[in-house]
Design a protein around this motif. Sequence first.
Motif, PDB file in Angstrom:
ATOM      1  N   ARG A 193       0.838  -1.276   0.018  1.00  0.00           N
ATOM      2  CA  ARG A 193      -0.116  -0.067   0.011  1.00  0.00           C
ATOM      3  C   ARG A 193       0.841   1.392  -0.085  1.00  0.00           C
ATOM      4  O   ARG A 193       0.605   1.982  -0.560  1.00  0.00           O
ATOM      5  CB  ARG A 193      -0.790  -0.110   1.264  1.00  0.00           C
ATOM      6  CG  ARG A 193      -2.133  -0.975   0.974  1.00  0.00           C
ATOM      7  CD  ARG A 193      -2.851  -1.395   2.254  1.00  0.00           C
ATOM      8  NE  ARG A 193      -3.993  -2.233   1.593  1.00  0.00           N
ATOM      9  CZ  ARG A 193      -4.002  -3.406   1.213  1.00  0.00           C
ATOM     10  NH1 ARG A 193      -2.606  -4.087   1.065  1.00  0.00           N
ATOM     11  NH2 ARG A 193      -5.039  -4.164   0.885  1.00  0.00           N
ATOM     12  N   TRP A 197       0.579   4.169  -2.964  1.00  0.00           N
ATOM     13  CA  TRP A 197       0.441   5.521  -2.827  1.00  0.00           C
ATOM     14  C   TRP A 197       1.580   6.308  -3.315  1.00  0.00           C
ATOM     15  O   TRP A 197       1.252   7.374  -3.783  1.00  0.00           O
ATOM     16  CB  TRP A 197       0.166   5.907  -1.226  1.00  0.00           C
ATOM     17  CG  TRP A 197      -1.127   5.520  -0.812  1.00  0.00           C
ATOM     18  CD1 TRP A 197      -1.756   4.417  -0.166  1.00  0.00           C
ATOM     19  CD2 TRP A 197      -2.236   6.444  -0.845  1.00  0.00           C
ATOM     20  NE1 TRP A 197      -3.112   4.339   0.252  1.00  0.00           N
ATOM     21  CE2 TRP A 197      -3.392   5.668  -0.503  1.00  0.00           C
ATOM     22  CE3 TRP A 197      -2.431   7.577  -1.528  1.00  0.00           C
ATOM     23  CZ2 TRP A 197      -4.692   6.545  -0.543  1.00  0.00           C
ATOM     24  CZ3 TRP A 197      -3.590   8.386  -1.409  1.00  0.00           C
ATOM     25  CH2 TRP A 197      -5.020   7.644  -0.984  1.00  0.00           C
ATOM     26  N   TYR A 246       2.670  12.934   0.923  1.00  0.00           N
ATOM     27  CA  TYR A 246       2.982  11.376   0.929  1.00  0.00           C
ATOM     28  C   TYR A 246       3.373  11.041   2.217  1.00  0.00           C
ATOM     29  O   TYR A 246       2.852   9.884   2.765  1.00  0.00           O
ATOM     30  CB  TYR A 246       3.993  11.208  -0.187  1.00  0.00           C
ATOM     31  CG  TYR A 246       4.646   9.778  -0.280  1.00  0.00           C
ATOM     32  CD1 TYR A 246       3.530   8.773  -0.624  1.00  0.00           C
ATOM     33  CD2 TYR A 246       5.888   9.391   0.458  1.00  0.00           C
ATOM     34  CE1 TYR A 246       4.168   7.374  -0.601  1.00  0.00           C
ATOM     35  CE2 TYR A 246       6.195   8.173   0.479  1.00  0.00           C
ATOM     36  CZ  TYR A 246       5.425   7.142  -0.051  1.00  0.00           C
ATOM     37  OH  TYR A 246       5.532   5.950   0.206  1.00  0.00           O
ATOM     38  N   ALA A 280       0.338  10.788   4.194  1.00  0.00           N
ATOM     39  CA  ALA A 280      -0.366   9.562   3.561  1.00  0.00           C
ATOM     40  C   ALA A 280       0.285   8.410   4.455  1.00  0.00           C
ATOM     41  O   ALA A 280      -0.419   7.270   4.414  1.00  0.00           O
ATOM     42  CB  ALA A 280      -0.551   9.578   2.359  1.00  0.00           C
ATOM     43  N   VAL A 311      -1.601   5.286   6.137  1.00  0.00           N
ATOM     44  CA  VAL A 311      -1.234   3.887   5.593  1.00  0.00           C
ATOM     45  C   VAL A 311      -0.779   2.978   6.593  1.00  0.00           C
ATOM     46  O   VAL A 311      -1.480   1.878   6.754  1.00  0.00           O
ATOM     47  CB  VAL A 311      -0.496   3.968   4.401  1.00  0.00           C
ATOM     48  CG1 VAL A 311      -0.279   2.449   3.920  1.00  0.00           C
ATOM     49  CG2 VAL A 311      -1.441   4.535   3.221  1.00  0.00           C
ATOM     50  N   PHE A 352      -5.190   0.871  -2.319  1.00  0.00           N
ATOM     51  CA  PHE A 352      -4.969   1.910  -1.533  1.00  0.00           C
ATOM     52  C   PHE A 352      -5.702   1.918  -0.235  1.00  0.00           C
ATOM     53  O   PHE A 352      -5.468   2.734   0.748  1.00  0.00           O
ATOM     54  CB  PHE A 352      -5.746   3.142  -2.425  1.00  0.00           C
ATOM     55  CG  PHE A 352      -4.830   3.351  -3.703  1.00  0.00           C
ATOM     56  CD1 PHE A 352      -3.402   3.991  -4.069  1.00  0.00           C
ATOM     57  CD2 PHE A 352      -5.088   2.623  -4.909  1.00  0.00           C
ATOM     58  CE1 PHE A 352      -2.913   4.182  -5.021  1.00  0.00           C
ATOM     59  CE2 PHE A 352      -4.513   2.844  -6.225  1.00  0.00           C
ATOM     60  CZ  PHE A 352      -3.302   3.412  -6.295  1.00  0.00           C
TER      61      PHE A 352
END
Length: 444
Positions: free
Chosen positions: A11, A15, A41, A44, A48, A177
């Motif tokens: 994942r 991403w 990022y 994110a 994640v 994702f």
Amino acid sequence: MSLQLVFIARRLLAWGLLFLLAGMVWDSLPLPDVLPFFFLYVLAAVFVVTLGFSHLRRVRMIAGHLDAATVSNRQRRQVEIPLDADEAFAVLDAAIRELPYVQDVESARDSLQVRARTCGPQSPDVDSDWTVRVGRFFNGLFRTRRNRILATITPGDAVSSATLICEPESDAWNDWFRVDDGTNLENAEAITRAITRRVSERRRSEQAAARQTATEKELTVAKLSLLHAQVEPHFLYNTLASAQVLTRHDPQRADLMLGHLIDYLRRSLPRTDESISTLGDELERSQAYLEILKLRMGPRLQVQLDVPDDLRAIPLPPMMLQTLVENAIKHGLEPKPGGGTVWLLARASERKLAVTVADDGIGFSTDEGRRQTAGTGIGLKNVRERLRLVYGDTAAQLSVVANFPHGVAATITVPLVLPPGAVASPATRTAPVRSARDEVTDHE
């Protein structure tokens, strides 16, 4: 651990590629620097990793272990249901409708399919609270919000197969994702448990009903055996008293009466291995009874028999024909000053045997006659109950009607073939029938 790392890394890679592609597109345009994409990022990646480990932990709690099948957002189950298609569909539909937060359940009975949607508990919709709106945005960005269920029944021979698919509403590429936080695994396991529970409850109910039926049958058999064993005391006393009187004046008739009485008693006493007799045996029992009464009543009693020989081997529950004959004598001919005639008839047609006992006695002309012929007497009640127990509610019947011009006609109608579970008596297996005189000789 390797599975968890691969799950998180896949994942992060997805991403990362997404942000790299977005940065390349951004950089090709006359726009500001792409540096903010790196910070996005990183943010994110934090979500994640956090939600990924949360998903893995919840899956471990639900399934007890981690593997490629359990950690997947899309779950498939094949459940064997030991029921026919209609019953299996009803069980599956009820199991899906019991799920928490289930919505839009659509049942298609003809195609044996059930479709439904599920969603988790929603946060309060407070527009003025910006934290709620931000939380919903990131939750929908990294987690699936709604799931769907598709269940199909495949009919089989006494066993149906249920195919269960629990997956997010989004397309399959979204699985790179986002995670479902184990909700589809939880739904699949819950439906499987509900199906198992409902099938087990159904089996327990069937077993309880079978035990109750077996107990009732045992009680009924014991009751009917007792009825079978009963010989009317007044009839026995009167016959012995008549034989005692005849021994002084007419020993030959007394001997004949005692012979008929022995034959009657031999056929009336119960046998441990007997539940079904034959029409022939029942006729012989009734004839022995009528012969005794002919000796007692003299010309006041006439008997006419019309039974084809090929019908005598047909199975018939014991003592029912005897009950009808006794009713004809007791309530029809004995109260009539001049006596009368008793007819015993048997006919077979359309897979049914009809046995009729008719008389030209008092019939419906008295309150006693109306009461007995209407079926309120104990004897007729016993006949109807025994027919129901042996043949079921509709396969056999007893009808009592007026006999023109006088008297009553009672008809027992039964199937020509024994019902499943009925046990034939030794007489139905062509065992030799010995006379009463032979048995007396043996005892001597």
